[in-house]
Design an enzyme around this catalytic site. Sequence first.
Site, short mmCIF file in Angstrom:
data_model
loop_
_atom_site.label_atom_id
_atom_site.label_comp_id
_atom_site.label_asym_id
_atom_site.label_seq_id
_atom_site.Cartn_x
_atom_site.Cartn_y
_atom_site.Cartn_z
N ASP A 89 3.99 9.98 -15.88
CA ASP A 89 4.27 8.56 -15.35
C ASP A 89 3.17 7.34 -16.26
O ASP A 89 1.48 7.35 -15.57
CB ASP A 89 3.36 8.70 -14.01
CG ASP A 89 3.75 7.51 -13.07
OD1 ASP A 89 3.80 6.11 -14.19
OD2 ASP A 89 3.95 7.38 -11.83
N HIS A 120 -1.79 1.28 -13.94
CA HIS A 120 -2.58 2.72 -14.42
C HIS A 120 -3.82 2.38 -15.38
O HIS A 120 -3.95 3.96 -15.44
CB HIS A 120 -1.89 3.64 -14.29
CG HIS A 120 -0.93 3.76 -12.64
ND1 HIS A 120 -1.53 3.72 -11.44
CD2 HIS A 120 0.02 4.43 -12.40
CE1 HIS A 120 -0.42 3.63 -10.36
NE2 HIS A 120 0.00 4.27 -11.74
N ILE A 134 -5.41 0.76 -11.15
CA ILE A 134 -5.29 1.88 -10.14
C ILE A 134 -5.39 3.14 -9.93
O ILE A 134 -4.27 3.23 -11.19
CB ILE A 134 -4.81 1.17 -8.72
CG1 ILE A 134 -3.23 1.06 -8.95
CG2 ILE A 134 -5.26 -0.25 -8.55
CD1 ILE A 134 -2.41 0.66 -7.67
N GLY A 188 -0.83 7.07 -7.10
CA GLY A 188 -0.19 7.31 -5.85
C GLY A 188 -0.28 9.24 -5.89
O GLY A 188 -0.86 10.08 -5.31
C1 HDC Z 1 11.44 7.80 -8.64
C2 HDC Z 1 10.54 6.54 -9.33
C3 HDC Z 1 9.91 5.88 -9.08
C4 HDC Z 1 7.95 6.08 -8.88
C5 HDC Z 1 6.82 5.88 -8.27
C6 HDC Z 1 5.92 5.82 -8.56
C7 HDC Z 1 5.19 5.03 -9.59
C8 HDC Z 1 3.30 4.98 -9.68
O1 HDC Z 1 3.12 4.18 -10.84
C9 HDC Z 1 3.54 3.73 -8.41
C10 HDC Z 1 1.97 3.87 -8.38
O2 HDC Z 1 1.07 5.54 -8.11
S1 HDC Z 1 1.10 2.94 -7.31
C11 HDC Z 1 -0.31 3.94 -6.29
C12 HDC Z 1 0.15 4.04 -4.90
N1 HDC Z 1 0.66 3.21 -3.58
C13 HDC Z 1 -0.16 2.72 -3.68
O3 HDC Z 1 -1.82 1.99 -3.51
C14 HDC Z 1 0.01 2.09 -1.98
C15 HDC Z 1 -0.62 1.38 -1.09
N2 HDC Z 1 -0.29 0.41 0.17
C16 HDC Z 1 -0.10 -0.23 0.32
O4 HDC Z 1 -0.90 -1.23 -0.48
C17 HDC Z 1 0.02 -0.57 1.24
O5 HDC Z 1 1.06 0.52 2.64
C18 HDC Z 1 2.03 -1.96 1.28
C19 HDC Z 1 1.89 -2.65 0.29
C20 HDC Z 1 2.58 -0.41 0.67
C21 HDC Z 1 2.18 -2.25 3.01
O6 HDC Z 1 1.30 -2.96 2.74
P1 HDC Z 1 2.29 -3.98 4.26
O7 HDC Z 1 2.20 -4.88 3.09
O8 HDC Z 1 0.74 -4.74 4.68
O9 HDC Z 1 2.77 -3.30 5.01
P2 HDC Z 1 3.16 -3.76 6.39
O10 HDC Z 1 3.01 -5.11 6.75
O11 HDC Z 1 2.60 -2.50 7.04
O12 HDC Z 1 4.77 -2.87 6.86
C22 HDC Z 1 5.73 -3.42 6.29
C23 HDC Z 1 6.74 -2.65 6.49
O13 HDC Z 1 6.90 -1.62 5.66
C24 HDC Z 1 6.68 -0.34 6.05
N3 HDC Z 1 5.54 0.44 4.80
C25 HDC Z 1 3.92 -0.12 5.33
N4 HDC Z 1 3.68 0.88 4.37
C26 HDC Z 1 4.62 1.16 4.21
C27 HDC Z 1 4.00 2.39 2.88
N5 HDC Z 1 2.89 2.74 2.82
N6 HDC Z 1 5.25 3.12 2.25
C28 HDC Z 1 6.37 3.82 3.32
N7 HDC Z 1 6.90 2.07 3.74
C29 HDC Z 1 5.60 1.81 4.33
C30 HDC Z 1 5.96 -0.62 7.79
O14 HDC Z 1 6.29 0.58 8.40
C31 HDC Z 1 6.83 -2.18 8.29
O15 HDC Z 1 8.10 -1.69 8.28
P3 HDC Z 1 8.11 -1.73 9.80
O16 HDC Z 1 8.01 -3.33 10.19
O17 HDC Z 1 9.61 -0.96 9.61
O18 HDC Z 1 7.76 -0.66 10.45
#
Ligand code: HDC
Length: 308
Positions: free
Chosen positions: A207, A212, A227, A230
């Site tokens: 990745d 990162h 960062i 995940g």
């Molecule tokens: C297949 C190939 C693809 C490759 C993928 C991988 C690529 C990698 O290189 C990328 C990474 O590793 S990124 C690092 C790891 N991830 C993170 O650090 C994210 C951490 N989480 C956040 O910041 C917030 O939870 C955040 C920002 C995610 C959400 O927070 P808020 O904006 O405050 O959201 P909130 O208002 O609480 O909720 C809005 C609606 O979204 C749903 N939700 C919240 N967090 C979620 C999450 N983590 N995953 C899925 N859904 C999520 C909530 O349920 C809400 O929906 P509803 O209103 O229907 O309940």
Amino acid sequence: MAVSSACNPQLLLSHKFPETTYTYTERDVAVYALGVGACGRDAVDTDELKYVHHENGQQFIKVLPTFSALFSLESLPDGLDLPGLTFEPRLLLHGQQYIEVHKPLPSNARIRNKVSLAGLHDKGKAAILEIETRSYEKESGELLSMNRTTVFLRGAGGFSDPSQPFTYSNYPANPAPAMKIPESVPFAIFEDCTQSSQALLYRLSGDYNPLHSDPMFAKVAGFSRPILHGLCTLGFAVRAIIKCICKGDPDMIKNISGRFLLHVYPGETLVTEMWLKGLRVIYQVKAKERNRAVLSGYVHLHRLASSL
Ligand SMILES: CCCCCCC[C@@H](O)CC(=O)SCCNC(=O)CCNC(=O)[C@H](O)C(C)(C)COP(=O)(O)OP(=O)(O)OC[C@H]1O[C@@H](n2cnc3c(N)ncnc32)[C@H](O)[C@@H]1OP(=O)(O)O
């Protein structure tokens, strides 16, 4: 509110993903294990040395069950460059990961991946995309694992009528909702330090998202510095569960679910708290320095260790 044209759900849902193949070797398995902190505290840790070394040869090393999450990334050679999907790559975050382990992974294999779209949701401020990857051993045709990768595409929502936001799922229930953490004292707690170079090491497992590694990219994405992946945090958590609850046996893991709640900075200390409820382990990971929960979820086990 205007409906944005960023995402065309019909076009996206009708997309047929090509099958892909992927080969991994013992070297990939060992590099991954080091990337998620195996032997990071003790190079001769008897629970963990088996992920990187075996006295009879590398072909006998064990594979962490979370290694299969790499297949989902490898199954998309063009990343998320999909018809009907427009998003800003710098605003992509990994939201959730669900892994079904159908067989313990061999130390090397040729894999055939079948990919489909498992879900698409308009959350207004974000679009949530769920990609399902079924990974088969090429020679035997046996299903090794199923991954459901959820990405949170900040700024890509608002493509449907806000009074009836678009939502599609090809499976009945979300297996990784935000986990309700028990109020009781945890069954086990495991503390592990990530290195400040952790993401630079972990990215060698495939990745290469600059989020990162590139300070400027991370700033634009809203972070003071790069960062941690995940899946790296998830690897630390599942390793802690294998150590504390499975008594070092990775083959006890049946499936894994996790939601990334907050970013982790490389160098932070991860504290994994675990609660055992029958064959289900509920877990929460906190970044110790900020005392904030960064990941929560559950792990289902095939059986309990006899020495528990
Ligand atoms: C297949 C190939 C693809 C490759 C993928 C991988 C690529 C990698 O290189 C990328 C990474 O590793 S990124 C690092 C790891 N991830 C993170 O650090 C994210 C951490 N989480 C956040 O910041 C917030 O939870 C955040 C920002 C995610 C959400 O927070 P808020 O904006 O405050 O959201 P909130 O208002 O609480 O909720 C809005 C609606 O979204 C749903 N939700 C919240 N967090 C979620 C999450 N983590 N995953 C899925 N859904 C999520 C909530 O349920 C809400 O929906 P509803 O209103 O229907 O309940």
